[in-house]
Each structure stands twice: as C-alpha cells, then as structure tokens.
Write an enzyme that holds these catalytic residues in place. Structure first.
Site, PDB file in Angstrom:
ATOM      1  CB  SER A  62      -0.889   0.048   1.244  1.00  8.02           C
ATOM      2  OG  SER A  62      -1.666  -1.108   1.355  1.00  8.02           O
TER       3      SER A  62
HETATM    4  N1  SAH Z   1       0.368  -5.239   4.191  1.00  9.41           N
HETATM    5  C1  SAH Z   1       0.977  -5.608   2.950  1.00  9.41           C
HETATM    6  C2  SAH Z   1       0.051  -5.363   1.773  1.00  9.41           C
HETATM    7  C3  SAH Z   1      -0.157  -6.615   1.034  1.00  9.41           C
HETATM    8  S1  SAH Z   1      -1.412  -6.626  -0.226  1.00  9.41           S
HETATM    9  C4  SAH Z   1       2.321  -4.948   2.756  1.00  9.41           C
HETATM   10  O1  SAH Z   1       2.701  -4.073   3.528  1.00  9.41           O
HETATM   11  O2  SAH Z   1       2.999  -5.338   1.810  1.00  9.41           O
HETATM   12  C5  SAH Z   1      -2.574  -7.757   0.449  1.00  9.41           C
HETATM   13  C6  SAH Z   1      -2.078  -9.118   0.841  1.00  9.41           C
HETATM   14  O3  SAH Z   1      -3.207  -9.877   1.282  1.00  9.41           O
HETATM   15  C7  SAH Z   1      -1.445  -9.910  -0.291  1.00  9.41           C
HETATM   16  O4  SAH Z   1      -0.155 -10.303   0.079  1.00  9.41           O
HETATM   17  C8  SAH Z   1      -2.379 -11.120  -0.453  1.00  9.41           C
HETATM   18  O5  SAH Z   1      -1.702 -12.309  -0.821  1.00  9.41           O
HETATM   19  C9  SAH Z   1      -2.989 -11.238   0.948  1.00  9.41           C
HETATM   20  N2  SAH Z   1      -4.256 -11.956   1.003  1.00  9.41           N
HETATM   21  C10 SAH Z   1      -5.261 -11.969   0.094  1.00  9.41           C
HETATM   22  N3  SAH Z   1      -6.251 -12.782   0.496  1.00  9.41           N
HETATM   23  C11 SAH Z   1      -5.890 -13.294   1.705  1.00  9.41           C
HETATM   24  C12 SAH Z   1      -6.489 -14.193   2.638  1.00  9.41           C
HETATM   25  N4  SAH Z   1      -7.677 -14.740   2.405  1.00  9.41           N
HETATM   26  N5  SAH Z   1      -5.813 -14.476   3.762  1.00  9.41           N
HETATM   27  C13 SAH Z   1      -4.590 -13.924   4.025  1.00  9.41           C
HETATM   28  N6  SAH Z   1      -3.976 -13.077   3.181  1.00  9.41           N
HETATM   29  C14 SAH Z   1      -4.602 -12.765   2.038  1.00  9.41           C
END
Ligand code: SAH
Length: 210
Positions: A62
C-alpha cells in the site's frame, strides 16, 4: 557506499507531515522503517514515493499515506496485540510493530511464498512479527483476543465474523470493505454482544481478499 535512501525518506516524511490527519507517533514509526528493504530490488528508487508498488504474485504494498491512516485508525499503544490479515512484503506489519513493540504483531498471509519472504525479511531487519500461512478469513483464534485487527485486502462481503470475534470489546477492526471500485475504509469499534460502532473513513482501492 550503499544507498540508505535518507534523502527520499526525509522527503516522504515531509509530505506525510503536511497531511494534518497523521499523528506524530505514526510519523515516527514510518520514519523508522526502511521501506526500500521491503520492495523488489528493481523498485527501490521508487520505494519512498507515496504510492502503491507491485511486490509480485499480483499483489501490492500500500501507499505510505494509506499505511499511516490505517496505523492511526487501529489506535494502538505500546504492548497492544494486533492481528494483520495480508502480510504481503511485511512493510505494514513493521510499521505497526514500531508502535506496539516486539512480539505483539501476528500476521496471516495466504500466499506461502510471500509469507516465507516476509518472515525472513522482518527477522533480518529485527522485527519480531509472527507470520502464519493461512486464510485470513478464519482469523488466528489461538492467539486471540487482539486489541486491534486490520485487513490489507478488501472484504467484498463484509468483515468476516471470526475477525470481529477475535477482537476484544473496545478493540478496533479496520478493513477495506466492498468490491471493485466501491470499497470503503471501515472501522468497527467492537461492542459487547455484537453491538459494534461502525465508522466510514472514505473510498479506497485495495487488492481483494482471495
Ligand atoms: N500489508 C501488505 C500489503 C499486502 S497486499 C504490505 O505491507 O505489503 C494484500 C495481501 O493480502 C497480499 O499479500 C495477499 O496475498 C494477501 N491476502 C489476500 N487474500 C488473503 C487471505 N484470504 N488471507 C490472508 N492473506 C490474504
């Protein structure tokens, strides 16, 4: 000499400081985390731009202002226990770990490869964050209750019940809710007996919960 990105980081902080809605505590947390260590090597020159960046597996880290806004909304103190859904590269978890201290952040990631990389990176940088592979919809009940829970991926059908159930009364759940372009950033203040207070914090754009 290795580029430690000090100039870019200072510029980002100045930019975030001009936003009146970010607390000083959160600004210091962001200032402490080396964001360039969390993005793929080819993206390092853009690491301190205030925008999302690709981190592989069709996922994105993000934008810093969004991490800052969410870090303020979970409203945590040192020692609070926090559950993150969606570890991604681990950046957001590191910012929250700066706020609550070591051993207090739990994070669930769906993509095992991302979880593994985030775990290694966080530990190399000295962040004691517990990263688990799994479906964040189920929460992490074995470590509950949490003072705050947040999602970094959008919940199209509303915040999954196990995430609210794992958060103590008076605790906060922050999540992008909705599908496609109509997501809203929602904060629930968890009440007794399912009586939660719901706030709307504006339109946002996150990757969907898988
Ligand atoms: N907080 C992260 C942002 C990652 S984007 C950062 O600082 O980089 C969102 C993330 O959610 C992705 O890595 C994706 O794989 C994960 N995600 C999506 N669906 C999910 C689920 N059902 N359970 C756990 N993680 C999930």
């Amino acid at each position: 000499m290795e580029n430690d990105h000090e100039v870019e980081r200072r510029r980002l902080l100045e930019r975030l400081r001009r936003r009146t809605d970010v607390s000083d505590r959160t600004l210091s947390a962001i200032e402490s985390v080396p964001r360039h260590e969390f993005v793929p090597e080819g993206r390092r020159s853009a690491a301190y731009d205030d925008r999302p960046l690709p981190i592989g597996h069709d996922q994105t880290i993000s934008a810093p202002h969004m991490v800052a806004i969410m870090a303020d909304l979970i409203d945590v103190d040192h020692g609070d226990r926090v559950l993150e859904i969606g570890t991604g590269c681990g950046y957001h978890a590191a910012v929250v770990a700066e706020l609550v201290g070591p051993g207090n952040v739990y994070s669930v990631e769906y993509v095992s490869d991302l979880a593994e990389q985030a775990r290694e990176r966080l530990s190399k940088l000295g962040y004691d964050v517990e990263v688990r592979v799994g479906d964040g919809r189920e929460g992490l009940p074995e470590e509950a209750p949490y003072d705050a829970t947040y999602l970094t991926c959008a919940a199209a059908n509303g915040i999954p019940d196990p995430l609210v159930d794992g958060t103590r009364p008076g605790g906060r759940v922050v999540a992008p809710v909705g599908g496609g372009r109509s997501q809203r950033l929602v904060r629930l203040i968890v009440g007794e007996d399912g009586d939660h207070e719901r706030e709307d914090h504006g339109g946002v754009r996150f990757v969907p919960l898988q």
